[in-house]
Design a protein around this motif. Sequence first.
Motif, PDB file in Angstrom:
ATOM      1  N   LYS B 196       0.813  -1.226   0.000  1.00  0.00           N
ATOM      2  CA  LYS B 196       0.000   0.000   0.000  1.00  0.00           C
ATOM      3  C   LYS B 196       0.843   1.270   0.000  1.00  0.00           C
ATOM      4  O   LYS B 196       0.584   2.203  -0.747  1.00  0.00           O
ATOM      5  N   ILE B 197       1.828   1.322   0.905  1.00  0.00           N
ATOM      6  CA  ILE B 197       2.520   2.607   1.117  1.00  0.00           C
ATOM      7  C   ILE B 197       3.922   2.653   0.478  1.00  0.00           C
ATOM      8  O   ILE B 197       4.543   3.706   0.406  1.00  0.00           O
ATOM      9  N   GLY B 198       4.419   1.527   0.012  1.00  0.00           N
ATOM     10  CA  GLY B 198       5.723   1.512  -0.674  1.00  0.00           C
ATOM     11  C   GLY B 198       6.900   1.373   0.281  1.00  0.00           C
ATOM     12  O   GLY B 198       6.788   1.611   1.483  1.00  0.00           O
ATOM     13  N   ARG B 199       8.036   0.994  -0.293  1.00  0.00           N
ATOM     14  CA  ARG B 199       9.214   0.669   0.496  1.00  0.00           C
ATOM     15  C   ARG B 199       9.725   1.863   1.338  1.00  0.00           C
ATOM     16  O   ARG B 199      10.035   1.720   2.523  1.00  0.00           O
ATOM     17  N   ASP B 200       9.781   3.055   0.721  1.00  0.00           N
ATOM     18  CA  ASP B 200      10.342   4.213   1.435  1.00  0.00           C
ATOM     19  C   ASP B 200       9.540   4.542   2.683  1.00  0.00           C
ATOM     20  O   ASP B 200      10.096   4.854   3.739  1.00  0.00           O
ATOM     21  N   ASN B 201       8.236   4.487   2.545  1.00  0.00           N
ATOM     22  CA  ASN B 201       7.393   4.787   3.708  1.00  0.00           C
ATOM     23  C   ASN B 201       7.533   3.737   4.798  1.00  0.00           C
ATOM     24  O   ASN B 201       7.485   4.057   5.991  1.00  0.00           O
ATOM     25  N   VAL B 202       7.718   2.481   4.375  1.00  0.00           N
ATOM     26  CA  VAL B 202       7.917   1.424   5.369  1.00  0.00           C
ATOM     27  C   VAL B 202       9.206   1.702   6.142  1.00  0.00           C
ATOM     28  O   VAL B 202       9.244   1.626   7.379  1.00  0.00           O
ATOM     29  N   ILE B 203      10.263   2.054   5.420  1.00  0.00           N
ATOM     30  CA  ILE B 203      11.550   2.364   6.072  1.00  0.00           C
ATOM     31  C   ILE B 203      11.370   3.494   7.085  1.00  0.00           C
ATOM     32  O   ILE B 203      11.840   3.421   8.229  1.00  0.00           O
ATOM     33  N   GLU B 204      10.646   4.507   6.665  1.00  0.00           N
ATOM     34  CA  GLU B 204      10.384   5.654   7.546  1.00  0.00           C
ATOM     35  C   GLU B 204       9.660   5.220   8.834  1.00  0.00           C
ATOM     36  O   GLU B 204      10.012   5.628   9.930  1.00  0.00           O
ATOM     37  N   GLU B 205       8.658   4.361   8.626  1.00  0.00           N
ATOM     38  CA  GLU B 205       7.885   3.866   9.773  1.00  0.00           C
ATOM     39  C   GLU B 205       8.773   3.049  10.717  1.00  0.00           C
ATOM     40  O   GLU B 205       8.670   3.145  11.942  1.00  0.00           O
ATOM     41  N   LEU B 206       9.664   2.234  10.127  1.00  0.00           N
ATOM     42  CA  LEU B 206      10.544   1.408  10.953  1.00  0.00           C
ATOM     43  C   LEU B 206      11.531   2.308  11.729  1.00  0.00           C
ATOM     44  O   LEU B 206      11.852   2.027  12.881  1.00  0.00           O
ATOM     45  N   GLU B 207      11.943   3.378  11.100  1.00  0.00           N
ATOM     46  CA  GLU B 207      12.828   4.338  11.796  1.00  0.00           C
ATOM     47  C   GLU B 207      12.108   4.925  13.007  1.00  0.00           C
ATOM     48  O   GLU B 207      12.687   5.091  14.073  1.00  0.00           O
ATOM     49  N   LYS B 208      10.830   5.237  12.806  1.00  0.00           N
ATOM     50  CA  LYS B 208      10.031   5.799  13.910  1.00  0.00           C
ATOM     51  C   LYS B 208       9.975   4.848  15.101  1.00  0.00           C
ATOM     52  O   LYS B 208       9.797   5.263  16.241  1.00  0.00           O
ATOM     53  N   LEU B 209      10.072   3.544  14.815  1.00  0.00           N
ATOM     54  CA  LEU B 209      10.054   2.548  15.898  1.00  0.00           C
ATOM     55  C   LEU B 209      11.402   2.512  16.633  1.00  0.00           C
ATOM     56  O   LEU B 209      11.571   1.756  17.596  1.00  0.00           O
ATOM     57  N   GLY B 210      12.360   3.315  16.147  1.00  0.00           N
ATOM     58  CA  GLY B 210      13.665   3.377  16.819  1.00  0.00           C
ATOM     59  C   GLY B 210      14.604   2.254  16.415  1.00  0.00           C
ATOM     60  O   GLY B 210      15.572   1.937  17.120  1.00  0.00           O
ATOM     61  N   ILE B 211      14.317   1.648  15.264  1.00  0.00           N
ATOM     62  CA  ILE B 211      15.185   0.551  14.806  1.00  0.00           C
ATOM     63  C   ILE B 211      16.382   1.134  14.062  1.00  0.00           C
ATOM     64  O   ILE B 211      16.232   2.071  13.249  1.00  0.00           O
ATOM     65  N   GLU B 212      17.543   0.572  14.363  1.00  0.00           N
ATOM     66  CA  GLU B 212      18.772   1.095  13.751  1.00  0.00           C
ATOM     67  C   GLU B 212      18.788   0.855  12.243  1.00  0.00           C
ATOM     68  O   GLU B 212      18.233  -0.114  11.756  1.00  0.00           O
ATOM     69  N   LYS B 213      19.495   1.771  11.569  1.00  0.00           N
ATOM     70  CA  LYS B 213      19.574   1.779  10.109  1.00  0.00           C
ATOM     71  C   LYS B 213      20.008   0.423   9.537  1.00  0.00           C
ATOM     72  O   LYS B 213      19.388  -0.095   8.595  1.00  0.00           O
ATOM     73  N   ASP B 214      21.078  -0.160  10.077  1.00  0.00           N
ATOM     74  CA  ASP B 214      21.575  -1.407   9.488  1.00  0.00           C
ATOM     75  C   ASP B 214      20.583  -2.558   9.675  1.00  0.00           C
ATOM     76  O   ASP B 214      20.453  -3.433   8.821  1.00  0.00           O
ATOM     77  N   LYS B 215      19.854  -2.497  10.784  1.00  0.00           N
ATOM     78  CA  LYS B 215      18.833  -3.534  10.996  1.00  0.00           C
ATOM     79  C   LYS B 215      17.672  -3.343  10.019  1.00  0.00           C
ATOM     80  O   LYS B 215      17.103  -4.311   9.511  1.00  0.00           O
ATOM     81  N   ILE B 216      17.311  -2.085   9.784  1.00  0.00           N
ATOM     82  CA  ILE B 216      16.257  -1.820   8.795  1.00  0.00           C
ATOM     83  C   ILE B 216      16.693  -2.344   7.426  1.00  0.00           C
ATOM     84  O   ILE B 216      15.905  -2.983   6.716  1.00  0.00           O
ATOM     85  N   ASN B 217      17.925  -2.128   7.089  1.00  0.00           N
ATOM     86  CA  ASN B 217      18.430  -2.650   5.819  1.00  0.00           C
ATOM     87  C   ASN B 217      18.317  -4.172   5.761  1.00  0.00           C
ATOM     88  O   ASN B 217      17.915  -4.734   4.734  1.00  0.00           O
ATOM     89  N   SER B 218      18.668  -4.802   6.882  1.00  0.00           N
ATOM     90  CA  SER B 218      18.546  -6.261   6.922  1.00  0.00           C
ATOM     91  C   SER B 218      17.103  -6.704   6.724  1.00  0.00           C
ATOM     92  O   SER B 218      16.821  -7.678   6.005  1.00  0.00           O
ATOM     93  N   ILE B 219      16.206  -5.979   7.394  1.00  0.00           N
ATOM     94  CA  ILE B 219      14.779  -6.311   7.256  1.00  0.00           C
ATOM     95  C   ILE B 219      14.333  -6.155   5.803  1.00  0.00           C
ATOM     96  O   ILE B 219      13.650  -7.026   5.250  1.00  0.00           O
ATOM     97  N   ILE B 220      14.713  -5.069   5.213  1.00  0.00           N
ATOM     98  CA  ILE B 220      14.317  -4.818   3.824  1.00  0.00           C
ATOM     99  C   ILE B 220      14.900  -5.895   2.900  1.00  0.00           C
ATOM    100  O   ILE B 220      14.215  -6.416   2.006  1.00  0.00           O
ATOM    101  N   ASP B 221      16.162  -6.243   3.122  1.00  0.00           N
ATOM    102  CA  ASP B 221      16.773  -7.320   2.331  1.00  0.00           C
ATOM    103  C   ASP B 221      15.979  -8.618   2.497  1.00  0.00           C
ATOM    104  O   ASP B 221      15.735  -9.341   1.531  1.00  0.00           O
ATOM    105  N   PHE B 222      15.616  -8.877   3.753  1.00  0.00           N
ATOM    106  CA  PHE B 222      14.884 -10.108   4.076  1.00  0.00           C
ATOM    107  C   PHE B 222      13.552 -10.189   3.337  1.00  0.00           C
ATOM    108  O   PHE B 222      13.254 -11.173   2.651  1.00  0.00           O
TER     109      PHE B 222
END
Lengths: 442, 442
Positions: B196-222
């Motif tokens: 619905k909201i696209g990859r960039d918005n998901v990343i933004e939302e995950l950042e709001k949860l306080g998740i570190e950048k490299d972990k977000i990258n891992s999640i996105i890769d996953f």
Amino acid sequence: MAKDKVKPRILTGFMELLPEDQILFNKIYDTIREVYESFGFLPLDTPVIELSEVLLAKAGGETEKQIYRFTKGDNDLALRFDLTVPLARYVAQHSGQLTFPFKRYQMSKVYRGERPQKGRFREFYQCDIDIIGNEELDIAYDAEMPAVIYNVFRKLNFGKFTIRLNNRKVLNGFFESLGLENQISDILRNIDKLDKIGRDNVIEELEKLGIEKDKINSIIDFISISGTESEKISALRALNIDNEKFTEGVCELEKVTEYMKDFGIDEDYFTIDLTIARGLDYYTGTVYETVLDDYRSLGSVCSGGRYDNLTEYYTNTKLPGIGISIGLTRLFSQLKDAGIIKAERSSLVDCLVVPMGVDMSYVLKTAKAVRDAGLVTDVYYANKGMKQKMKYANKLGIPFVAVIGEDEVNANTASLKNMATGEQITVSIDNIGNEIKKQMGE
Amino acid sequence: MAKDKVKPRILTGFMELLPEDQILFNKIYDTIREVYESFGFLPLDTPVIELSEVLLAKAGGETEKQIYRFTKGDNDLALRFDLTVPLARYVAQHSGQLTFPFKRYQMSKVYRGERPQKGRFREFYQCDIDIIGNEELDIAYDAEMPAVIYNVFRKLNFGKFTIRLNNRKVLNGFFESLGLENQISDILRNIDKLDKIGRDNVIEELEKLGIEKDKINSIIDFISISGTESEKISALRALNIDNEKFTEGVCELEKVTEYMKDFGIDEDYFTIDLTIARGLDYYTGTVYETVLDDYRSLGSVCSGGRYDNLTEYYTNTKLPGIGISIGLTRLFSQLKDAGIIKAERSSLVDCLVVPMGVDMSYVLKTAKAVRDAGLVTDVYYANKGMKQKMKYANKLGIPFVAVIGEDEVNANTASLKNMATGEQITVSIDNIGNEIKKQMGE
């Protein structure tokens, strides 16, 4: 675990079956449904919960006390206690969209919060058919109802049964002619005890009601009419009762019994019984009861009749109808207790595929081949010994087992064992379904 | 009549169908049942009303608020809100009498007093299958579930669909390896919005949860892992995640997808989807969703998964299970609204027998002959003109009409009209059933 366990249990008065009995129950249910549909009855499925105002438009007295009634939000709700009131509501609500005569079946659970006792249930299946006419409804339908009963109970194969029929116009006309129209229900309640208490006691009871001797004699003569169906009709005519309703009722009774024969009902399976009345306020014409000849104590297993106006609480349109009902939950429970029916299988599986330490890929393809042939198929995946796997199949009453070992995989075959005969043959996977069906047919 | 009429109506949020739609609904219901049974699932029918204490042993929060709960006498009662809790109660109550693995289907109504809205119902059918093991349950069942889904939806013929599967061990192991095990539900809720909201918005939302950048990258890769099913498995292994649960989950996923092919599931019809989690507290292994490819907006039409312990609120015995559910009432309503399904017939009748002023005896015998051939048969008794009788058959979509006039009675025949082709032939009564079946087969 700190949390206490809750004891798993259900309420008394609710029937819940183990798989083997559920299979048996469903077989009966499906047979009834099949016969109902074969006469063109349409399926109907109304909500279990209705507005109390709508559901209880007619009810009162005993019925109302038994209702499961409660509120949710602003709504005063009730669980349906039969399928007739929901039918009346449905027909009144959708009359413009229905084609009349409207023939419907409904085989669903209804709810009555009775004090539970043996053979009485608070949740039980009713299997109803009704035919609703717009303003009028042909007398042929009065014969179609017993034709459906006949086909249902022949198919169910619970043994010899008798459909007893009567006509409320005959009853009402007869008692009107004696000036006893206000005592009909009291009189009939005593007549109903004839089998149990005998003629003399019935006479005594009728005397207690203050009925004059000569009228009692007339009543006894009336209910003693016997012979073939046409002899009974002649005997009714010979009473020379000058009452229009009576005459009309006798004509209907004659026509209905004639049509019943045309419907293919064996004459051994029905009889005119002048003591049958059913619900006194409700029925207005032909009425029915059905008894299993060898188990008369079960009472009527299928009853119903004709009524003048289904929807009077909802509309001014006159919608006459006729219907019958089988109380399936009670019947099932009684038949099981009496040993008339018993569970035959604990499984629906026709063939259990049993792998013996081989690659699952071949096993699943075998199972698919059997299933694609239209057979119910299961696979015993757990890594157990051969003996245990056969025991499992035996315990569930599964008729065929297909064993797959290394040899079978290499030869593209299965070892098919017929559990009834013990015979075991090797079959190709392409042919296994046909082989099972062939052996099943034998 | 002095008494006011009650307006016939039902509660909002309850589905009630006209005959043509009920026929369609039953066809779907029967197809699902047939496939469920073909895999050896046993029928089960639990009470609609249970003791609140038993039914709500686990429930809380939102579920409890929706329950229809009331008292009758001394009993605190509730209507079942799903079929899983009654199954757990049943298995715990009867475990000594059941054979495990216990495979059961139940296709019944459940009740939730939700605020009604489009596509949400307060009374709705769930069509569930579950397989319950005693202490253990083979992984092959994780592939049998989607095999059942595949067979159901191929038979239902609602168009191309995709079964999405995942494994909770893969998910949980992956997030544990990142040290994010406490945020899994928040993270998955956001991932769920990817489409619905696209990859960039998901990343933004995950950042709001306080998740570190490299972990977000891992999640996105996953969640970006793609390719064929075996490529996805390889890619998961290539992540080199040192977590036992993760490794086990990947193995299971690999095995399940292999077995699924052996079950005959076309590879175009399933896919590993690493974003699927289903109920977070409940499922512990394989999980499923099913989407209709051309109607993704309907959401999942069949979901489920594996759980570790069905009966923990009732017993200490460990009973792992796996199950799926089709919310049939909602699905039916959605499919109808979307025009994917539509009613075809207002009647089940194959042949309507139409008498034209002749003796009923011959007419009823004709009807019996047709019915005895296994065809659904009805008779038009009312004394109307030919035109009106044909109009009736047309309106209901009845495919054959057998007209009986004087000529037919004398010749022991019927005039059989095929309503689709308009063709009319004269057939003997002995042959009418076969003739209709022959024309139906063409």
